[in-house]
Design a protein around this motif. Structure first.
Motif, PDB file in Angstrom:
ATOM      1  N   THR A   1       0.884  -1.167   0.000  1.00  0.00           N
ATOM      2  CA  THR A   1       0.000   0.000   0.000  1.00  0.00           C
ATOM      3  C   THR A   1       0.919   1.214   0.000  1.00  0.00           C
ATOM      4  N   VAL A   2       0.650   2.157  -0.902  1.00  0.00           N
ATOM      5  CA  VAL A   2       1.498   3.338  -1.002  1.00  0.00           C
ATOM      6  C   VAL A   2       0.615   4.566  -0.839  1.00  0.00           C
ATOM      7  N   ILE A   3       1.063   5.493   0.014  1.00  0.00           N
ATOM      8  CA  ILE A   3       0.264   6.702   0.237  1.00  0.00           C
ATOM      9  C   ILE A   3       1.137   7.934   0.036  1.00  0.00           C
ATOM     10  N   GLY A   4       0.495   9.059  -0.273  1.00  0.00           N
ATOM     11  CA  GLY A   4       1.294  10.274  -0.453  1.00  0.00           C
ATOM     12  C   GLY A   4       0.440  11.521  -0.559  1.00  0.00           C
TER      13      GLY A   4
ATOM     14  N   SER B   1       5.510  10.727  -5.051  1.00  0.00           N
ATOM     15  CA  SER B   1       4.888  10.801  -6.391  1.00  0.00           C
ATOM     16  C   SER B   1       3.652   9.904  -6.452  1.00  0.00           C
ATOM     17  N   ILE B   2       2.678  10.236  -5.622  1.00  0.00           N
ATOM     18  CA  ILE B   2       1.468   9.405  -5.568  1.00  0.00           C
ATOM     19  C   ILE B   2       0.710   9.445  -6.897  1.00  0.00           C
ATOM     20  N   LYS B   3       0.794  10.580  -7.613  1.00  0.00           N
ATOM     21  CA  LYS B   3       0.058  10.665  -8.889  1.00  0.00           C
ATOM     22  C   LYS B   3       0.585   9.609  -9.861  1.00  0.00           C
ATOM     23  N   ARG B   4       1.926   9.437  -9.875  1.00  0.00           N
ATOM     24  CA  ARG B   4       2.497   8.427 -10.775  1.00  0.00           C
ATOM     25  C   ARG B   4       2.066   7.022 -10.328  1.00  0.00           C
ATOM     26  N   LYS B   5       2.060   6.801  -9.005  1.00  0.00           N
ATOM     27  CA  LYS B   5       1.650   5.482  -8.490  1.00  0.00           C
ATOM     28  C   LYS B   5       0.197   5.184  -8.886  1.00  0.00           C
ATOM     29  N   ILE B   6      -0.656   6.200  -8.802  1.00  0.00           N
ATOM     30  CA  ILE B   6      -2.067   5.998  -9.164  1.00  0.00           C
ATOM     31  C   ILE B   6      -2.173   5.694 -10.668  1.00  0.00           C
ATOM     32  N   TRP B   7      -1.367   6.403 -11.457  1.00  0.00           N
ATOM     33  CA  TRP B   7      -1.355   6.139 -12.908  1.00  0.00           C
ATOM     34  C   TRP B   7      -0.847   4.728 -13.205  1.00  0.00           C
ATOM     35  N   GLU B   8       0.180   4.303 -12.487  1.00  0.00           N
ATOM     36  CA  GLU B   8       0.729   2.963 -12.741  1.00  0.00           C
ATOM     37  C   GLU B   8      -0.320   1.889 -12.465  1.00  0.00           C
ATOM     38  N   LYS B   9      -1.059   2.071 -11.369  1.00  0.00           N
ATOM     39  CA  LYS B   9      -2.123   1.098 -11.058  1.00  0.00           C
ATOM     40  C   LYS B   9      -3.216   1.199 -12.128  1.00  0.00           C
ATOM     41  N   LEU B  10      -3.481   2.441 -12.583  1.00  0.00           N
ATOM     42  CA  LEU B  10      -4.497   2.648 -13.614  1.00  0.00           C
ATOM     43  C   LEU B  10      -4.140   1.873 -14.887  1.00  0.00           C
ATOM     44  N   VAL B  11      -2.872   1.949 -15.280  1.00  0.00           N
ATOM     45  CA  VAL B  11      -2.459   1.269 -16.516  1.00  0.00           C
ATOM     46  C   VAL B  11      -2.690  -0.243 -16.390  1.00  0.00           C
ATOM     47  N   VAL B  12      -2.431  -0.793 -15.199  1.00  0.00           N
ATOM     48  CA  VAL B  12      -2.669  -2.225 -14.971  1.00  0.00           C
ATOM     49  C   VAL B  12      -4.166  -2.523 -15.110  1.00  0.00           C
ATOM     50  N   ASN B  13      -4.988  -1.722 -14.473  1.00  0.00           N
ATOM     51  CA  ASN B  13      -6.440  -1.937 -14.550  1.00  0.00           C
ATOM     52  C   ASN B  13      -6.961  -1.729 -15.975  1.00  0.00           C
ATOM     53  N   VAL B  14      -6.387  -0.758 -16.696  1.00  0.00           N
ATOM     54  CA  VAL B  14      -6.785  -0.525 -18.099  1.00  0.00           C
ATOM     55  C   VAL B  14      -6.496  -1.777 -18.932  1.00  0.00           C
ATOM     56  N   GLY B  15      -5.338  -2.392 -18.671  1.00  0.00           N
ATOM     57  CA  GLY B  15      -4.935  -3.555 -19.471  1.00  0.00           C
ATOM     58  C   GLY B  15      -5.747  -4.800 -19.153  1.00  0.00           C
ATOM     59  N   ILE B  16      -6.097  -4.981 -17.888  1.00  0.00           N
ATOM     60  CA  ILE B  16      -6.667  -6.272 -17.468  1.00  0.00           C
ATOM     61  C   ILE B  16      -8.200  -6.249 -17.315  1.00  0.00           C
ATOM     62  N   ASN B  17      -8.731  -5.214 -16.670  1.00  0.00           N
ATOM     63  CA  ASN B  17     -10.113  -5.321 -16.177  1.00  0.00           C
ATOM     64  C   ASN B  17     -11.172  -5.449 -17.271  1.00  0.00           C
TER      65      ASN B  17
ATOM     66  N   ILE C   1      -0.670  -3.709   7.849  1.00  0.00           N
ATOM     67  CA  ILE C   1      -0.906  -3.354   6.436  1.00  0.00           C
ATOM     68  C   ILE C   1       0.380  -2.694   5.928  1.00  0.00           C
ATOM     69  N   MET C   2       1.159  -3.456   5.155  1.00  0.00           N
ATOM     70  CA  MET C   2       2.479  -3.009   4.695  1.00  0.00           C
ATOM     71  C   MET C   2       2.354  -1.727   3.860  1.00  0.00           C
ATOM     72  N   THR C   3       2.844  -0.607   4.411  1.00  0.00           N
ATOM     73  CA  THR C   3       2.587   0.685   3.764  1.00  0.00           C
ATOM     74  C   THR C   3       3.863   1.505   3.649  1.00  0.00           C
ATOM     75  N   SER C   4       4.027   2.176   2.523  1.00  0.00           N
ATOM     76  CA  SER C   4       5.152   3.108   2.394  1.00  0.00           C
ATOM     77  C   SER C   4       4.633   4.459   1.909  1.00  0.00           C
ATOM     78  N   VAL C   5       5.491   5.479   2.096  1.00  0.00           N
ATOM     79  CA  VAL C   5       5.124   6.849   1.712  1.00  0.00           C
ATOM     80  C   VAL C   5       5.871   7.188   0.420  1.00  0.00           C
ATOM     81  N   THR C   6       5.189   7.833  -0.506  1.00  0.00           N
ATOM     82  CA  THR C   6       5.840   8.234  -1.755  1.00  0.00           C
ATOM     83  C   THR C   6       5.737   9.748  -1.966  1.00  0.00           C
TER      84      THR C   6
END
Ligand code: NDP
Ligand code: KPL
Length: 300
Positions: free
Chosen positions: A138-141, A170-186, A163-168
């Motif tokens: 889990t990444v928060i920022g 660049s949360i916007k990039r992290k959200i985009w990275e997860k978005l790209v995964v969901n765009v490809g798979i869901n 809940i294994m969590t780290s601080v970033t």
């Protein structure tokens, strides 16, 4: 710290339950049947965590110091409008898709909002019962990228609950990275009815997954997000790691529920129009999922 979970479904109940197990003061805000079951028998968590958690639940929010925001993307504005916040309240979104933080910020004020992504997995089995199906980071920022005392405190709180969590920064990039995964798979799994792993085994679906993800990367880069083209391979890696999963969108379609298509593939189409990138694959995937949502015949 008083914690309110706004949208106690699968992931919200799991996070709220894990925090309550650690002795935190938690209120789960969810729908009537889930709330009644929790208030009478406790919250049951099965799967990777096995516990009955005695935690308060209500259909209405109370004032909170921390609000874990876990409704589906299409419920964001309505749920945000019902929040009761004080000057120091933090609202942490753990939702998938793009634009949720901005929508919450418009309602409660930008200074209250922290972004987050999680690779934890949870499934809503029945009222009062969720399954813990996956563990990941889990990444928060902070939205402006600063590393603040409050975001570090929040990370400590989540880590203490296991809940294994780290601080970033660049949360916007992290959200985009997860978005790209969901765009490809869901959307592709939702349309074809296959588990994630099949996207790698069926050459036509693999090609489609790569095209959809590539469009998302192109749009993100034009939006000024520092995304690498190696993300396309990471989408395949996630499909491999989650081979046995039925994606959240496939589950929504199977249950006759609305999907998050507008915040995922639909968002790529909208943003692509803004920055002049053609997104024909995501446009078709979006239209197909919207059509399936309206079609009784596809309910499995
Ligand atoms: N489940 C998972 O493993 C993961 C989910 N996510 C993301 O987290 C978000 C939530 O997902 P998930 O937990 O699966 O979804 P769920 O649908 O299981 O949970 C959301 C819950 O909030 C309820 N809800 C919506 N609006 C209100 C309201 N105003 N008052 C009270 N309850 C409300 C919904 O009820 P109803 O259904 O009746 O509308 C539902 O029970 C999504 O963006 C998802 O993509 C991210 C990572 C992992
Ligand atoms: C990572 C993935 C694709 C796992 O199924 C997911 O986030 C989802 O189903 O929404």
């Amino acid at each position: 710290m008083k914690i309110v979970v706004m949208g106690a479904g699968a992931i919200g109940s799991l996070f709220g339950g894990l925090l309550a197990l650690r002795g935190e003061d938690v209120l789960l805000v969810g729908r009537r049947s889930h709330v009644d079951a929790i208030n009478s028998r406790g919250l049951k968590i099965s799967g990777m965590t096995d516990a009955i958690v005695h935690v308060r639940a209500s259909t209405h929010p109370e004032e909170g110091d921390l609000i874990l925001f876990t409704v589906k993307s299409y419920d964001t504005e309505k749920a945000a409008s019902s929040l009761i916040i004080n000057d120091d309240t933090i609202v942490l979104s753990l939702q998938n898709g793009l634009g949720n933080e901005e929508k919450i910020a418009e309602v409660v004020g930008r200074e209250h909002v922290i972004g987050g992504v999680t690779s934890y997995g949870a499934l809503f089995l029945e009222p009062g019962h969720v399954s813990h199906t996956g563990i990941g980071e889990t990444v928060i920022g902070e939205l402006d990228g600063s590393i603040t005392e409050r975001v570090s405190r929040l990370s400590d709180l989540l880590n203490k609950a296991g809940i294994m969590t780290s601080v970033t920064d660049s949360i916007k990039r992290k959200i985009w990275e997860k978005l790209v995964v969901n765009v490809g798979i869901n959307a592709i799994t939702a349309i074809t009815g296959v588990k994630n792993g099949k996207l790698l085994e069926i050459p036509q679906l693999r090609e489609l997954m790569r095209y959809a993800s590539l469009e998302a990367v192109e749009v993100g880069r034009k939006q000024g997000i520092d995304l690498g083209y190696d993300l396309i391979d990471r989408v395949e890696e996630v499909a491999r790691r989650t081979a046995e999963n039925r994606s959240s969108m496939l589950q929504d379609i199977s249950r006759g529920k609305k999907t998050e298509i507008d915040a995922i593939n639909g968002m790529i189409v909208r943003l692509g129009e803004e920055v002049g990138v053609d997104t024909p694959v995501n446009r078709i995937l979006t239209l197909l999922v919207r059509g399936i949502e309206k079609s009784e015949a596809f309910r499995r």
